[in-house]
Enzyme design. Structure first.
Site, PDB file in Angstrom:
ATOM      1  N   LEU A  43      -1.075  32.980 -68.059  1.00  0.00           N
ATOM      2  CA  LEU A  43       0.149  33.078 -68.734  1.00  0.00           C
ATOM      3  C   LEU A  43       0.535  32.865 -70.129  1.00  0.00           C
ATOM      4  O   LEU A  43       1.289  33.602 -70.779  1.00  0.00           O
ATOM      5  CB  LEU A  43       1.279  32.402 -67.719  1.00  0.00           C
ATOM      6  CG  LEU A  43       1.393  32.755 -66.292  1.00  0.00           C
ATOM      7  CD1 LEU A  43       2.281  31.623 -65.465  1.00  0.00           C
ATOM      8  CD2 LEU A  43       2.202  34.042 -66.234  1.00  0.00           C
ATOM      9  N   HIS A 266      -3.098  16.359 -57.104  1.00  0.00           N
ATOM     10  CA  HIS A 266      -2.061  17.089 -56.048  1.00  0.00           C
ATOM     11  C   HIS A 266      -1.988  16.457 -54.710  1.00  0.00           C
ATOM     12  O   HIS A 266      -3.023  16.573 -54.105  1.00  0.00           O
ATOM     13  CB  HIS A 266      -2.207  18.707 -56.287  1.00  0.00           C
ATOM     14  CG  HIS A 266      -1.073  19.387 -55.870  1.00  0.00           C
ATOM     15  ND1 HIS A 266      -0.540  19.216 -54.554  1.00  0.00           N
ATOM     16  CD2 HIS A 266      -0.312  20.257 -56.698  1.00  0.00           C
ATOM     17  CE1 HIS A 266       0.591  19.917 -54.586  1.00  0.00           C
ATOM     18  NE2 HIS A 266       0.694  20.810 -55.969  1.00  0.00           N
ATOM     19  N   ARG A 337       3.930  13.974 -58.212  1.00  0.00           N
ATOM     20  CA  ARG A 337       2.678  14.009 -57.550  1.00  0.00           C
ATOM     21  C   ARG A 337       1.890  12.918 -57.312  1.00  0.00           C
ATOM     22  O   ARG A 337       1.128  12.336 -56.485  1.00  0.00           O
ATOM     23  CB  ARG A 337       2.077  15.284 -58.206  1.00  0.00           C
ATOM     24  CG  ARG A 337       2.486  16.569 -58.044  1.00  0.00           C
ATOM     25  CD  ARG A 337       2.078  17.664 -58.874  1.00  0.00           C
ATOM     26  NE  ARG A 337       3.086  18.867 -58.187  1.00  0.00           N
ATOM     27  CZ  ARG A 337       2.286  20.072 -58.937  1.00  0.00           C
ATOM     28  NH1 ARG A 337       1.701  20.323 -59.899  1.00  0.00           N
ATOM     29  NH2 ARG A 337       3.022  21.389 -58.455  1.00  0.00           N
ATOM     30  N   LEU A 469       3.995  26.600 -65.274  1.00  0.00           N
ATOM     31  CA  LEU A 469       4.096  27.994 -65.455  1.00  0.00           C
ATOM     32  C   LEU A 469       5.236  27.971 -66.619  1.00  0.00           C
ATOM     33  O   LEU A 469       5.574  28.699 -67.525  1.00  0.00           O
ATOM     34  CB  LEU A 469       4.929  28.682 -64.389  1.00  0.00           C
ATOM     35  CG  LEU A 469       4.030  28.700 -63.030  1.00  0.00           C
ATOM     36  CD1 LEU A 469       4.587  29.464 -61.946  1.00  0.00           C
ATOM     37  CD2 LEU A 469       2.485  29.376 -63.423  1.00  0.00           C
TER      38      LEU A 469
END
Length: 666
Positions: A43, A266, A337, A469
């Site tokens: 990305l 995670h 997390r 993202l």
């Protein structure tokens, strides 16, 4: 070198606007004479390549995959954050900024994080214009859901494949520039070194992974968008090809490495099932939006489940410990997390794990299925709907929201998560550390930039879900197109950079020597043999929990393992051909050096913060205990040589807009 973050003066809310108003520009006619190299086409890389080419620069883009579509960005399933406040639930740019600073346990730079929050809304508009199929509500507005560490709904999503859809949007923009001739795409090429001329990054040495050919490529600036380094642990949620090599080569040429020990664990990963595995599979954090996490409250029930005598559905509601809801009532299953991961570890270490290894907890959708089913029944005016019918309708809603994730879980484990609770356990995922960059995203090598997960800048000690993202696209679409002009404005008269210089020849020769060594070294152990051993050292002693004794041992063990690697590694095949083992050898060699630096960084940071949990520094309730008086800084490490200890430089973090407090999600 003195670290200069180049943060603009003025109020936080106007820094970025004022910066853009006064930054130097390169006019379109001059952009045609400037070459930019971009390494990595996820990305961050794809968006940067497309945008810079659209502006008029000549771009060379490199990826080691057969297509930019294969970048690991596709694995970010759950969503992307943006402060649009579509749910009218109190969200704002400042609240996204604050949640990100707090989520990172106050170890991120305020100016960068506020800029990220500012441009977040523009990212969504950009992606919608590209045709990214975000989920929509009945009225047509884009839908949102919650992620960990926040109390608003700001996460935009495309079912359970958000990263893939966003990457396809960036890829389409990139392809347009390739067809126009503004981007020259080099698939199946790996960057082997960065080349400096007169102290500036002026190119790279790359290897064609199909033919083995070594190539020289020049440019006026080099952008590294090569992702994170979680595969140093061998078992992680990262794609098998993900590596640290591009960033590490820059580090060894003078780019400082920031906060290398900040690793994200995670909480929702499919548990390890045996020694045969080479990677782990992530279940999106979006599942915590509706799923409830629990373990049996009674030890005998946990033991019965581990022995196969009971299943999760056999445990009555009264005998279940929804431990996140119990410990953190305000945030419940949506704690950040790092908090959720440590809580799962604590329950499993106490003996309440629910798989045969004792390293798993339940993620249960039974309540969500019934809740959604009742909503559907009310919507359809079915006042007499049976429980079976309600469950059927609820499953349909869950399938629409999370279907591909449930299918993936079913294919991997053989269990049907619509009928029985999923089993999950924390695993290595994202790395918040990376190359140190200033406000312009430039490393300490002039002309060398780092974007996305390859830099350290926005997430502090713990990344909130759906922010990866956001950062990758922010850096590529909206930050680097402005900041790179500040540097390239001095290059409008430079002309093309020659690859015939002594600097390029020296760098190429060093690359060839290293490759020749691997091919000619007649060792007895495979590359994976060493990688697996390194991963075990890292997970055991620099993983979810660390302590001074273990970290000191890890440094010694990694040094010994590295010596053994260079003496006894065996790489079959030839250099001048397609040779995946040769690729891996170079990457694992870099991991062996990075692993030691991570342990040094963790040993030096005598506090707990975010994903860095030192067992010696915790509250009475087992939470991370920061030391703001001594460790509110970015640790920027300078490479001093193969056998020399690195030098630590500190960028002191100044908090003028948020108050440093002990994080609480209770």
């Amino acid at each position: 070198m003195t670290l200069n973050s180049k943060i603009p003066a003025g109020p936080l809310a106007t820094k970025w606007t004022d910066y853009k108003d006064h930054v130097r520009l390169v006019n379109p006619a001059n952009k045609r004479n400037i070459d930019v190299i971009i390494v990595g086409t996820g990305l961050a890389g794809a968006s940067a390549a497309a945008t810079l080419a659209e502006l008029g620069y000549n771009v060379k883009a490199f990826c080691f995959q057969d297509s930019p579509r294969r970048a690991h960005s596709i694995a970010a399933q759950g969503g992307i954050n943006a402060a649009k406040n579509y749910k009218n639930d109190g969200d704002s740019v400042f609240r996204l900024f604050y949640d990100t600073i707090k989520g990172g346990d106050y170890r991120a730079r305020e100016a960068n994080v506020h800029r990220l929050a500012e441009v977040s809304a523009s990212i969504i508009d950009q992606c919608v214009a590209q045709g990214v199929p975000f989920a929509r509500e009945y009225g047509g507005l884009l839908d949102n859901r919650s992620f960990g560490g926040v109390q608003v709904q700001r996460t935009f999503y495309a079912a359970g494949q958000t990263g893939q859809q966003l990457l396809l949007g960036a890829y389409s923009a990139l392809n347009r520039q390739i067809s126009l001739g503004k981007v020259k795409m080099y698939n199946r090429h790996e960057m082997m070194d960065v080349v400096q001329v007169n102290g500036k990054a002026r190119g790279i040495i790359a290897r064609n992974l199909i033919t083995g050919e070594i190539e020289r490529h020049s440019g006026h600036a080099v952008l590294l968008a090569s992702g994170g380094y979680g595969n140093v642990f061998f078992l992680s949620t990262n794609a098998m090809g993900s590596n640290v090599t591009a960033a590490w080569k820059a580090h060894k040429k003078g780019a400082y490495f920031g906060n290398p020990c900040f690793t994200q664990i995670h909480p929702t990963c499919i548990p390890v099932s045996g020694d045969h595995q080479s990677k782990l599979t992530l279940m999106s954090e979006s599942l915590r939006n509706d799923g409830r996490i629990w373990v049996p409250a009674k030890m005998e029930d946990a033991e019965a489940i581990r022995q196969g005598q009971k299943r999760g559905n056999d445990i009555p509601e009264a005998d279940r410990d929804y431990y996140l809801e119990r410990r953190y009532p305000s945030f419940g299953n949506l704690v950040p997390r790092d908090v959720a991961s440590r809580a799962a570890k604590e329950r499993c270490d106490a003996g309440f794990g629910v798989n045969n290894t004792g390293q798993a907890v339940f993620l249960d959708y039974a309540s969500a299925i019934m809740r959604y089913g009742k909503i559907e029944a009310n919507r359809l005016n079915m006042s007499d709907a049976t429980d079976a019918k309600i469950r059927e309708m609820g499953k349909a809603v869950v399938k629409e929201k999370y279907g591909n994730l449930f299918d993936m879980y079913m294919q991997i484990t053989g269990d049907n998560p619509y009928e029985t609770p999923m089993k999950i356990y924390p695993a290595v995922h994202y790395t918040m550390g990376g190359l140190w960059v200033d406000y312009n995203l430039m490393t300490t090598i002039e002309g060398c930039y780092a974007l996305g997960e390859a830099n350290f800048s926005d997430h502090g000690a713990n990344r909130l879900g759906a922010s990866a993202l956001m950062q990758g696209l922010a850096d590529g679409y909206f930050v680097i197109p402005y900041t790179i002009g500040e540097y390239l404005a001095d290059d409008i008269r430079t002309g093309a950079i020659s690859t015939d210089s002594a600097e390029f020849a020296e760098a190429e020769n060093a690359v060839r020597e290293r490759l020749n060594f691997f091919i000619s070294n007649n060792g007895s152990k495979s590359v994976d043999h060493f990688h697996r051993r390194l991963g075990k050292i890292m997970w055991d002693k620099c993983g979810m929990a660390r302590n001074a004794e273990g970290l000191a041992q890890a440094i010694t063990e990694i040094q010994a393992l590295r010596k053994e690697f260079w003496k006894d590694v065996k790489v079959p095949g030839d250099q001048n051909e397609f040779n995946p083992e040769l690729e891996k050898a170079g990457r694992v060699a870099d991991f062996l050096e990075l692993g030691e630096l991570m342990c040094r960084d963790a040993l030096n940071r005598n506090e707990s913060c975010g994903g860095h949990f030192r067992e010696e520094y915790q509250t009475e309730e087992g939470e991370a205990l920061r030391d703001d008086a001594n460790f509110a800084y970015v640790a920027a490490w300078e490479f001093k040589g193969e056998d020399a200890e690195p030098t630590l430089h500190k960028e002191e973090l100044v908090f003028e807009n948020v108050k440093l407090t002990q994080r609480s999600y209770k």
